[in-house]
Design an enzyme around this catalytic site. Structure first.
Site, PDB file in Angstrom:
ATOM      1  N   CYS A 550       0.776  -1.096   0.074  1.00  0.00           N
ATOM      2  CA  CYS A 550       0.035  -0.053  -0.096  1.00  0.00           C
ATOM      3  C   CYS A 550       0.958   1.290   0.105  1.00  0.00           C
ATOM      4  O   CYS A 550       1.703   1.614  -1.008  1.00  0.00           O
ATOM      5  CB  CYS A 550      -1.004  -0.039   1.003  1.00  0.00           C
ATOM      6  N   HIS A 654      -3.482  -5.349   0.507  1.00  0.00           N
ATOM      7  CA  HIS A 654      -2.856  -5.524   1.581  1.00  0.00           C
ATOM      8  C   HIS A 654      -3.108  -7.185   2.002  1.00  0.00           C
ATOM      9  O   HIS A 654      -3.758  -7.760   2.564  1.00  0.00           O
ATOM     10  CB  HIS A 654      -3.878  -4.796   2.785  1.00  0.00           C
ATOM     11  N   GLU A 656      -1.264  -8.855   4.140  1.00  0.00           N
ATOM     12  CA  GLU A 656      -1.270  -9.163   5.530  1.00  0.00           C
ATOM     13  C   GLU A 656      -2.630  -9.256   6.019  1.00  0.00           C
ATOM     14  O   GLU A 656      -2.675  -9.896   7.062  1.00  0.00           O
ATOM     15  CB  GLU A 656      -0.589  -8.018   6.152  1.00  0.00           C
TER      16      GLU A 656
END
Length: 690
Positions: A550, A654, A656
């Protein structure tokens, strides 16, 4: 309360309708007072400790037994027939909701500390009994372990009648009664004008209050699929007695019009005059009492048979919040008290909320349910309203009460709700635990340095847990870096770490890429800009792998001389993609198209795949020697990478937040850790040769 004809009521048949309306108006007017007191009602779902299953009223060692064992500490027992259904002492009343949720209502209080002491005294009575019986209360807004239809009603005619009536209208009526648990706060009013102002404002801010207090991670024994379960339940019911009171947001709404609203609702059940109850269904209170004037007790019963977002009695009752752990409940009580007893606060809210109607409230609820913090409420962002309410209350609270707001302040500042924060311990991945055990048992796991996220108004660093857990699951050892631009410290960081992740966060100052700030720019963080733009060149010179996520991808572009679009809503106005998606953030919401022949294509093995999206900026120019490796359907750059052999990659989405469910996200973390391991092995081999 005694039910029966009010003595001395001599109204003629033709005037009973007006007389009963007047009766309610007089009841409201009698509640006017100069004091600024408040009360609360907090409901508690009860579960078995060993199974986390529901607890019924009548089962052995169930909720009836809980009340029986608490009884010696109370002054009075309350029965429905032969069934113990409540306890009372002083200004505290313990009662039961339809599926044996335990409710404590207490007040009035002048100070929040008094409410705190009262609730703690209640828990001193409740908690030892729950422990003895192997029970607990999870303090959530919806039963996490059972479907509402499977939850047993307590033996009370009122609830049997409501279940029969509301259940026939919609299943949401059943879930409201049996599955939910709420927190309600009551406040005083000075006169009719003050009551109508507070009533109107309470209804208009109720979508935001419900969102801030969203604490229902489960619905019908499954993880929720939408935010704000409680609000969704109310939306699913017939709207004649829930939601916003019709006409109440318009100028001129009055006690008399609210009385008419109450008396024209279906009564469902009424006292039969002989000490029992009668089911009347859709028959209105006007019709039930067409031949006599209501008693005071019948008035109070009628007022309890509607459940709008705010309810008028001889006080204003504010109703949209989920039950929450008590530190959050106390914060919410403090919020309500200071919003509604701060004259400046009411004036500010009244001015901002002028001209709105019931459809605006419905639209606000729908937007918050679908998009959460990215939602729109009355033409402004959800974040604006959340921050406004908290800041208004904090600015009014005295030094003896302001600290109670801290749990809500911290939670809202970090843009999550209690339901968002919930992690089901049953969902722990065995592979993740095995990976951690393997790492702790070996000294050769590559160290992955993760740049810190720094918020200038916080006193510490913060980082989404997915960065560290994603690295651990891939076999790496995450190391969260200190925030520093000291050149000697930066050199040491590059020396000891084998690879790096640059996470998401605030906007990058456009001065770093030769642009002037525009009005759509969000917060920037000078300290983080300086660290990243000083550390990235050092990592590149060392030839160590970097994965930017990001903002991290954008930092890679800027570090290579590239530039950004400061707001993609300005540069891509025709896009059909909402690049700031609603929760859950782990869900993919659009696809990316991967450029053939790139490292990203090699790692993922895909031409296209789904990703999440939480950004308002994007890469304009990827920078010197950087190439675009993926695009969104609207042309927004979704991934970049460095030409050549060195592993330097950035992705706009994202991973994660997706690594538990997305194969592509797992592959990204795996590729980074594997590249770091390879570099480490080569360096170790070179050292041994020397």
């Amino acid at each position: 309360m005694e039910f029966g004809a009010e003595p001395g009521d001599q109204a003629s048949d033709a005037n009973y309708r007006e007389a009963n309306r007047r009766k309610l108006v007089d009841f409201f007017q009698a509640g006017a007072k100069q004091s600024r007191m408040f009360g609360y009602e907090l409901e508690h779902i009860v579960l078995h400790k060993n199974t986390e299953g529901p607890v019924s009223y009548a089962e052995e060692n169930g909720v009836r037994e809980v009340l029986r064992r608490m009884s010696p500490l109370y002054e009075r027992e309350v029965y429905d027939g032969d069934d113990l259904v409540g306890l009372a002492r002083g200004n505290e009343y313990v009662s039961l909701e339809p599926a044996a949720q335990i409710e404590v209502s207490a007040g009035p209080f002048e100070k929040v500390g008094e409410a705190e002491a009262s609730y703690l005294a209640f828990r001193e009575a409740l908690d030892p009994v729950l422990e003895e019986l192997g029970l607990f209360t999870p303090m959530v807004g919806y039963n996490p372990s059972a479907k509402a239809s499977d939850l047993e009603l307590i033996p009370k005619f009122r609830y049997d009648s409501m279940n029969r009536f509301l259940g026939n209208e919609a299943y949401a009526g059943v879930t409201m009664m049996r599955g939910s648990a709420s927190l309600q706060v009551s406040i005083d009013f000075v006169d009719e004008a003050d009551a109508m102002l507070k009533f109107r404002v309470a209804q208009l801010i109720s979508p935001v209050l419900a969102f801030m207090c969203d604490n229902s991670p489960f619905y019908e024994a499954e993880p929720r699929t939408e935010q704000m379960v409680r609000t969704g339940i109310w939306n699913g019911m017939r709207q004649d007695r829930v939601g916003t009171v019709p006409g109440s947001l318009a100028p001129g709404f009055s006690f008399e019009r609210y009385a008419d609203y109450i008396l024209s609702r279906g009564a469902i059940l009424v006292p039969d005059g002989a000490g029992s109850w009668e089911y009347v269904g859709d028959k209105t209170f006007y019709e039930v009492y067409a031949d006599r004037v209501m008693t005071d007790a019948e008035v109070e019963h009628a007022l309890s048979m509607v459940w709008p977002d705010a309810r008028l009695k001889n006080f204003v009752e504010i109703r949209p919040a989920d039950a929450m752990p008590f530190d959050f409940s106390l914060a919410y009580v403090t919020l309500i008290k200071n919003l509604f007893y701060g004259e400046r606060n009411l004036a500010v809210l009244d001015a901002l909320l002028v001209g709105l109607d019931e459809q605006d409230v419905r639209d606000a609820k729908r937007s918050l349910i679908e998009r959460g913090h990215a939602g729109r409420v009355y033409g402004r962002s959800a974040e604006f309203w959340v921050d406004l309410l908290v800041n208004l209350a904090a600015g009014t609270a005295g030094v003896d009460e302001a600290f109670y707001l801290e749990p809500l302040q911290t939670m809202t500042k970090n843009r999550f709700t209690l339901a968002d924060a919930y992690q089901d311990p049953k969902k722990r991945e065995p592979a993740y635990d095995q990976a951690i055990q393997a790492i702790t048992g070996q000294g050769g796991a590559p160290r992955i340095g993760i740049f810190p996220r720094y918020d200038f108004e916080l006193t510490g660093l913060s980082l989404s847990e997915g960065y560290t857990t994603g690295v651990l699951a891939a076999g790496g050892l995450p190391v969260v870096l200190p925030l520093t631009d000291n050149p000697h410290m930066l050199d040491k960081i590059v020396e000891v770490c084998d690879a790096f992740i640059i996470p998401g966060g605030q906007d990058i100052d456009p001065n770093h890429y030769g642009q002037k700030r525009n009005l759509r720019l969000h917060r920037v963080t000078r300290q983080r800009d300086e660290m990243e733009l000083a550390l990235i060149p050092r990592v590149l010179r060392a030839g160590k792998p970097i994965l930017g996520i990001c903002r991290g991808m954008q930092a890679l572009a800027v570090a290579h001389g590239g530039s950004l679009y400061q707001d993609i809503h300005l540069t891509h106005p025709e896009s059909k993609i909402h690049h700031v998606q609603a929760r859950p953030f782990s869900d993919p919401v659009h696809e990316v198209e991967v450029v053939a022949g790139t490292r990203l294509a090699q790692i993922t093995g895909c031409e296209r795949f789904g990703v999440n999206t939480i950004h308002h900026q994007s890469v304009q120019d990827p920078g010197k020697n950087m190439i675009v490796s993926a695009y969104a359907p609207d042309g927004v750059v979704e991934a970049i990478e460095l030409r050549g052999e060195c592993f330097v990659m950035g992705v706009q989405w994202h991973p994660e937040l997706m690594w538990r469910t997305s194969e592509q996200a797992q592959k990204l973390f795996g590729a980074l850790v594997e590249e770091a391991s390879s570099k480490r092995r080569l360096e170790s081999y070179a050292s041994s040769e020397l």
